[in-house]
Design a protein around this motif. Structure first.
Motif, mmCIF file in Angstrom:
data_model
loop_
_atom_site.group_PDB
_atom_site.id
_atom_site.type_symbol
_atom_site.label_atom_id
_atom_site.label_comp_id
_atom_site.label_asym_id
_atom_site.label_seq_id
_atom_site.Cartn_x
_atom_site.Cartn_y
_atom_site.Cartn_z
ATOM 1 N N VAL A 1 0.831 -1.201 0.000
ATOM 2 C CA VAL A 1 0.000 0.000 0.000
ATOM 3 C C VAL A 1 0.872 1.260 0.000
ATOM 4 N N PHE A 2 2.015 1.212 0.661
ATOM 5 C CA PHE A 2 2.916 2.362 0.668
ATOM 6 C C PHE A 2 3.631 2.507 -0.674
ATOM 7 N N LEU A 3 4.007 1.410 -1.269
ATOM 8 C CA LEU A 3 4.654 1.478 -2.578
ATOM 9 C C LEU A 3 3.697 2.017 -3.638
ATOM 10 N N GLU A 4 2.425 1.647 -3.542
ATOM 11 C CA GLU A 4 1.436 2.171 -4.490
ATOM 12 C C GLU A 4 1.231 3.669 -4.262
ATOM 13 N N ALA A 5 1.219 4.093 -3.006
ATOM 14 C CA ALA A 5 1.090 5.528 -2.723
ATOM 15 C C ALA A 5 2.271 6.304 -3.302
ATOM 16 N N ALA A 6 3.476 5.766 -3.148
ATOM 17 C CA ALA A 6 4.658 6.416 -3.719
ATOM 18 C C ALA A 6 4.548 6.498 -5.238
ATOM 19 N N ARG A 7 4.073 5.419 -5.845
ATOM 20 C CA ARG A 7 3.924 5.413 -7.308
ATOM 21 C C ARG A 7 2.968 6.513 -7.753
ATOM 22 N N ARG A 8 1.842 6.659 -7.043
ATOM 23 C CA ARG A 8 0.858 7.668 -7.423
ATOM 24 C C ARG A 8 1.378 9.082 -7.203
ATOM 25 N N LEU A 9 2.287 9.234 -6.245
ATOM 26 C CA LEU A 9 2.885 10.546 -6.003
ATOM 27 C C LEU A 9 4.054 10.819 -6.946
ATOM 28 N N GLY A 10 4.477 9.798 -7.687
ATOM 29 C CA GLY A 10 5.629 9.955 -8.567
ATOM 30 C C GLY A 10 6.931 10.078 -7.807
ATOM 31 N N ALA A 11 7.000 9.440 -6.644
ATOM 32 C CA ALA A 11 8.175 9.553 -5.772
ATOM 33 C C ALA A 11 8.848 8.193 -5.609
ATOM 34 N N ALA A 12 10.159 8.219 -5.503
ATOM 35 C CA ALA A 12 10.890 6.996 -5.182
ATOM 36 C C ALA A 12 10.638 6.636 -3.720
#
Length: 233
Positions: A154-165
């Motif tokens: 869930v955190f990796l998906e949030a990072a993906r949506r934010l465009g952040a590593a």
């Protein structure tokens, strides 16, 4: 402190329940009433604490096994959501220091997302009812990823949506599964435990910034400075 350029801004991923908002009493009451209706009386706050930080879906799957519930899992999830949403829309307090932190991060242009084990409908309702939806960006439910916390999905998906590593993200969490998920995602973590923890707790002690007294000791200014501090390489 010196101004932080936009290129150096971290991304912040916030847990919702017990971190941003004081929603656990509503979840407890919704769960207690659901179990009682299905013939399981006597559900206590101590029983509820075992499931803090665990996704709604996984919690109810566990209850089906533990209490021998005959209703289908999807039916139980829908029933719990209905009960919880009625309570949440009536009253969901936002933690004061968390509000100050989110407002300050928003003013600084820090990208933010919510990543929660709650259902998508519950997340949307709470963010709208509290006005937080105008301050934070995307919201990710555990329903949208293969695995709930303590897996990092869930955190990796949030990072993906934010465009952040992931390494440029900071997670704010109240529960042990969430802290473990943040660490598994290789994200910095601020831990604000919602239940008492031992001083040598191996998961909470691994957080970069720990407020051992929980929300009572949490301070927005200290957390903001820690988040904005570029970690040493």
């Amino acid at each position: 402190m010196a101004n932080v350029t936009e290129a150096a801004l971290p991304a912040v991923v916030l847990d919702l329940d017990g971190t941003l908002v004081d929603s656990e009493p509503n979840y407890f009451e919704a769960g207690r009433a659901l179990l009682e209706e299905h013939g399981v009386p006597g559900f206590t706050w101590a029983d509820h604490e075992r499931y803090i930080g665990v996704s709604t879906h996984e919690t109810l799957a566990n209850w089906r096994r533990r209490y021998g519930l005959s209703a289908a899992l999807d039916t139980l999830v829908a029933e719990l959501d209905d009960r919880y949403l009625a309570l949440a829309r009536a009253h969901t307090p936002v933690f004061e220091q968390m509000t100050l932190l989110v407002e300050r991060l928003h003013r600084a242009g820090v990208p933010m997302a919510v990543a929660s084990g709650s259902s998508g409908s519950a997340i949307t309702a709470v963010l709208a009812a509290t006005g937080l939806d105008g301050l934070v960006g995307p919201a990710v439910s555990a329903e949208e990823v293969p695995r709930g916390k303590p897996a990092p999905d869930v955190f990796l998906e949030a990072a993906r949506r934010l465009g952040a590593a992931p390494v440029d993200c900071v997670v704010i969490e109240d529960a042990e599964p969430g802290v473990a998920a943040a660490l598994a995602a290789r994200m910095r973590c601020v831990a604000v435990p919602s239940v008492p923890v031992a001083p040598d707790d191996p998961v909470f002690s691994a957080a970069g910034l720990l407020f051992p007294e929980g929300q009572a000791s949490f301070r927005a200014a200290e957390t903001y400075d820690w988040i904005m501090r570029v970690p040493a390489v």
